[in-house]
Design an enzyme around this catalytic site. Structure first.
Site, PDB file in Angstrom:
ATOM      1  N   PRO A 229      35.598 -45.537  29.722  1.00 36.78           N
ATOM      2  CA  PRO A 229      35.609 -46.620  28.745  1.00 36.78           C
ATOM      3  C   PRO A 229      35.179 -47.908  29.343  1.00 36.78           C
ATOM      4  CG  PRO A 229      37.752 -46.259  29.400  1.00 36.78           C
ATOM      5  CD  PRO A 229      36.884 -44.850  30.150  1.00 36.78           C
TER       6      PRO A 229
ATOM      7  N   GLY B 239      34.289 -51.826  28.284  1.00 36.49           N
ATOM      8  CA  GLY B 239      34.250 -52.836  27.175  1.00 36.49           C
ATOM      9  C   GLY B 239      33.093 -53.443  26.870  1.00 36.49           C
TER      10      GLY B 239
ATOM     11  N   SER C 136      36.291 -47.750  24.819  1.00 41.40           N
ATOM     12  CA  SER C 136      37.208 -48.699  25.081  1.00 41.40           C
ATOM     13  C   SER C 136      38.100 -49.429  23.816  1.00 41.40           C
ATOM     14  CB  SER C 136      36.337 -49.826  25.904  1.00 41.40           C
ATOM     15  OG  SER C 136      37.102 -50.975  26.053  1.00 41.40           O
TER      16      SER C 136
ATOM     17  N   TYR D  39      44.438 -50.506  25.351  1.00 40.63           N
ATOM     18  CA  TYR D  39      45.021 -51.787  26.112  1.00 40.63           C
ATOM     19  C   TYR D  39      46.285 -52.010  25.191  1.00 40.63           C
ATOM     20  CZ  TYR D  39      41.675 -52.892  29.670  1.00 40.63           C
ATOM     21  OH  TYR D  39      40.748 -52.942  30.647  1.00 40.63           O
TER      22      TYR D  39
ATOM     23  N   THR E  87      45.668 -47.443  29.262  1.00 43.84           N
ATOM     24  CA  THR E  87      45.499 -48.267  30.707  1.00 43.84           C
ATOM     25  C   THR E  87      46.876 -48.858  31.196  1.00 43.84           C
ATOM     26  OG1 THR E  87      43.000 -48.468  30.373  1.00 43.84           O
ATOM     27  CG2 THR E  87      44.033 -49.990  31.612  1.00 43.84           C
TER      28      THR E  87
ATOM     29  N   LYS F  21      45.899 -43.826  32.269  1.00 44.98           N
ATOM     30  CA  LYS F  21      44.534 -44.066  33.035  1.00 44.98           C
ATOM     31  C   LYS F  21      45.045 -45.036  34.158  1.00 44.98           C
ATOM     32  CE  LYS F  21      40.064 -45.934  32.515  1.00 44.98           C
ATOM     33  NZ  LYS F  21      40.355 -47.059  33.275  1.00 44.98           N
TER      34      LYS F  21
ATOM     35  N   SER G 261      42.740 -43.604  39.089  1.00 44.38           N
ATOM     36  CA  SER G 261      41.824 -44.735  38.621  1.00 44.38           C
ATOM     37  C   SER G 261      42.293 -45.958  39.347  1.00 44.38           C
ATOM     38  CB  SER G 261      41.591 -44.892  37.301  1.00 44.38           C
ATOM     39  OG  SER G 261      40.845 -46.155  36.769  1.00 44.38           O
TER      40      SER G 261
ATOM     41  N   HIS H 171      40.498 -48.578  38.241  1.00 41.31           N
ATOM     42  CA  HIS H 171      39.597 -49.377  37.196  1.00 41.31           C
ATOM     43  C   HIS H 171      38.543 -49.919  37.766  1.00 41.31           C
ATOM     44  CE1 HIS H 171      41.088 -51.628  33.648  1.00 41.31           C
ATOM     45  NE2 HIS H 171      39.567 -51.872  33.748  1.00 41.31           N
TER      46      HIS H 171
ATOM     47  N   ASP I 208      38.376 -41.442  38.540  1.00 41.76           N
ATOM     48  CA  ASP I 208      36.889 -42.273  38.531  1.00 41.76           C
ATOM     49  C   ASP I 208      37.077 -43.306  39.188  1.00 41.76           C
ATOM     50  OD1 ASP I 208      38.790 -44.563  37.865  1.00 41.76           O
ATOM     51  OD2 ASP I 208      38.470 -44.370  35.558  1.00 41.76           O
TER      52      ASP I 208
HETATM   53  C1  GLV Z   1      37.794 -53.854  31.407  1.00 43.94           C
HETATM   54  O1  GLV Z   1      38.473 -52.767  31.328  1.00 43.94           O
HETATM   55  C2  GLV Z   1      37.427 -54.356  32.559  1.00 43.94           C
HETATM   56  O2  GLV Z   1      37.792 -54.033  33.584  1.00 43.94           O
HETATM   57  O3  GLV Z   1      36.903 -55.460  32.277  1.00 43.94           O
END
Ligand code: GLV
Length: 671
Positions: free
Chosen positions: A134, A136, A163, A186, A212, A289, A311, A313, A344
């Site tokens: 995902p 955004g 996302s 989210y 997330t 996640k 992850s 992120h 990831d």
């Molecule tokens: C969104 O998930 C970001 O990391 O900006």
């Protein structure tokens, strides 16, 4: 006197060329390399030229070629949003550098002419282990945003995770993808908002909700902050930052939601209770996640979470300094096959992906590379990136058969560095009584594959009871073709038509099995020996006293008969489905005990040993987890390994095949 840098460098090189350590070295060395002398690092000769952009995806040598294009084509603020890490971006770098800590250990002379990269995730088979992570607001990078990415995902048949911060609603993206998506959540701090989004995703046919869990606070994105002022456009025209409500106007999933009281789209108050609530709200699978610690992975499995994504992120949530490839092994180890693990953050090359799959991940998600790809000229952009990830950088080929869930051959590749101190020592993985239980067998193979196994030994009973005899026989056959040892068990013997006394359920299962097996599979079973020896070890399915009589080793008396029938220092057998370890002193005294699981037990060389390995596919010691064993003949230690697996799937297949329901029910209780 001030030093002239060039002069002192010349002086230094002259000094070096005069050094006795360099005697005989070409004088050209002191002047720099002569034309035609290749430096060891090709990057010196063919650097990535950020000023010389690729004109089309076809020109890309690897995925890194897309990023400079994105830097030019994407407005600076949006590029900054995508590229930014946190603080000093230590984790951003760690995500790439982590891959250098793992080396592949290729095995040769394996037929890889047909490559199968498919992977099963939560009951769905995907042709590739590369998942679209995902990201955004994708219209910040491409006019068509998520729709363009959905089309690219469709072209490569990739699973796409959409996302929460999508510009386009889940319904339209799912239609463009033409296959079910996963929806990233989210959760915000307001349950009703999360619930409404989940309902919308579920109504659209999403298969899973990827919650997330790593964004519970603010973040310091310095690269973004530095690039925003360089953007000459009027950002306020799109990002009406007056309030959260106006700011979310371009976020399709918030449309018509009551966001009163919402201060942020992230969730700072999420605990395991939220997931319980979510479970009661949706029939979709739940995926977490952002897991990075083995403790949380175990809590997730205990809480019945369906899968996790290891992850950080993309190094966008905190600057912890740890890469996900570093975190993966401890998590795989702790999860013990109880749920699929995706990973990831920082994946760019085929070898990165292979390393993760070898370490036990089922699939890998990529984010920034496809966004960079989407910004490149020409239509097939994002899909070219997925292709580049997979195909460039000499992705090692994978054997088609004996696949791990990831589609990678278990024994063709191992990412685990081997450092056991004794080059002659062998590490042996022993499997017995698999009984057509594919789920248990794959879980054990996946587990074993994380060790530098030198020899695979299969002690028989590949079929009978379970619903996947063909798969198990093919897998063992494939291992045997590469040097593994495979022995005949009594159920295999019955399947090829040898007379065998069995109870009613077993007889029915064997009759059914015989109808499933193909001629070459039956032929393979018919070719198997009853016993085999290597070094000081004997392998046999049942008692060594008279292997074809299929006697059970169940106590000191029967163990004594077996031990006295051989001189081997170690005998390994199966047949009983209950792990047990017997030893015989020089004076002939025999004792036995129930071995603890997961403990490396030293097998004292002064005694002779008989190890009854439990069952992979039908444990009967009231522990439903599959059992296999690892024997390390360096320190002479034996470890009985228990591997939880997807019992319900295996049981369901038994019921669906019309086999006696008792054979399904007993798997859940391990008896
Ligand atoms: C969104 O998930 C970001 O990391 O900006």
């Amino acid at each position: 006197m001030p030093l002239d840098q060039a002069a002192s460098r010349r002086q230094f090189l002259k000094y070096l060329s005069a050094s006795p350590l360099l005697a005989g070295a070409s004088p050209a060395f002191a002047e720099g390399p002569a034309a035609g002398v290749k430096l060891p690092d090709p990057i010196m000769w063919a650097p990535l030229r950020t000023d010389n952009l690729i004109k089309s995806p076809k020109d890309a040598i690897n995925v890194f070629d897309f990023e400079p294009v994105a830097r030019v084509n994407i407005p600076p603020a949006h590029f900054g949003y995508m590229a930014s890490g946190i603080d000093d971006e230590v984790t951003l770098r760690a995500n790439r550098e982590g891959f250098l800590k793992f080396q592949l250990r290729p095995r040769r002379l394996v037929d890889v002419s047909k490559v199968d990269m498919s992977t099963d995730i939560l009951g769905v088979k995907y042709p590739t282990p590369i998942i679209i992570a995902p990201v955004g607001g994708q219209q910040s990078f491409h006019a068509e945003g998520e729709i363009a990415v959905a089309k690219a995902a469709k072209a490569g048949n990739h699973l796409q995770i959409l996302s929460t911060s999508t510009n386009t609603g889940v319904e339209e993206v799912a239609a463009a993808r033409g296959a079910p998506l996963w929806y990233q959540l989210y959760a915000t701090n307001k349950w009703e908002v999360a619930k409404a989004m989940v309902a919308r995703a579920e109504n659209t046919g999403c298969l899973a909700i990827a919650v997330t869990v790593d964004r519970s606070g603010g973040r310091n994105q310095e690269t973004l902050f530095r690039l925003v002022p360089t953007d000459t456009r009027d950002c306020n025209a799109c990002h009406e930052r007056g309030s959260l409500a106006t700011n979310l106007k371009r976020r399709a999933m918030y449309k018509d939601l009551d966001i009163s009281g919402l201060t942020h789209t992230q969730s700072s108050n999420m605990t395991w209770d939220f997931l319980k609530r979510l479970r009661d709200t949706t029939k979709m699978k739940i995926v977490l996640k952002g897991i990075l610690a083995h403790e949380d992975a175990v809590l997730a499995a205990d809480a019945g979470i369906d899968a996790i994504i290891v992850s950080n992120h993309g190094a966008r949530s905190e600057d912890s300094g740890r890469s996900t490839i570093d975190a993966l092994p401890e998590i795989v180890e702790a999860v013990r096959g109880r749920m699929p693990i995706l990973v990831d953050s920082g994946f760019r090359r085929g070898t990165d992906i292979v390393k993760a799959l070898c370490l036990g991940a089922s699939a890998v998600c990529i984010g920034r590379p496809y966004i960079s790809g989407a910004s490149a000229p020409s239509a097939s952009r994002a899909s070219s990136v997925c292709w580049s990830c997979c195909a460039s950088s000499s992705t090692p080929p994978c054997s088609r058969s004996a696949r791990r869930p990831s589609g990678i051959s278990c024994r063709t590749w191992s990412a685990a560095p081997r450092d056991r101190g004794n080059d002659n020592a062998v590490l042996i993985a022993l499997f017995t009584d698999i009984h057509g239980n594919r789920e248990a067998f794959e879980a054990c193979l996946t587990h074993a594959q994380r060790h530098p196994i030198d020899r695979y030994v299969f002690l028989g009973d590949f079929v009978g009871y379970g619903a996947d005899p063909g798969f198990v026989v093919d897998t063992v056959k494939d291992f045997a073709a590469r040097g593994a040892l495979a022995l005949l068990g009594n159920h295999d013997s019955a399947a090829i038509g040898m007379p065998e006394r069995m109870n009613d359920e077993a007889t029915l299962a064997i009759q059914w099995t015989r109808r499933q097996l193909k001629a070459d599979q039956l032929e393979f079973l018919a070719s198997l020996p009853l016993e085999a020896e290597d070094d000081d070890r004997l392998y046999v399915h049942a008692s060594a006293a008279e292997p074809a009589a299929w006697d059970y080793v169940i106590d000191e008396h029967s163990a004594g008969r077996s031990l006295r029938a051989t001189d081997a220092a170690l005998t390994f057998c199966g047949h009983v489905h209950v792990p047990a370890l017997f030893h015989m002193t020089a004076a002939g005294t025999i004792a036995g005990f129930d071995p603890d699981a997961d403990v490396a037990m030293p097998l004292n060389a002064q005694r002779r040993w008989l190890a009854v390995i439990g069952a992979v596919g039908q444990p009967r010691d009231r522990n439903p987890a599959a059992c296999y064993a690892l024997y390390d003949d360096g320190p002479r230690t034996l470890t009985y390994v228990r591997v939880p697996y997807d019992v319900e799937s295996a049981a369901r297949k038994i019921r669906d095949a019309g086999l006696p329901p008792f054979l399904a029910a007993r798997l859940a209780v391990g008896h």
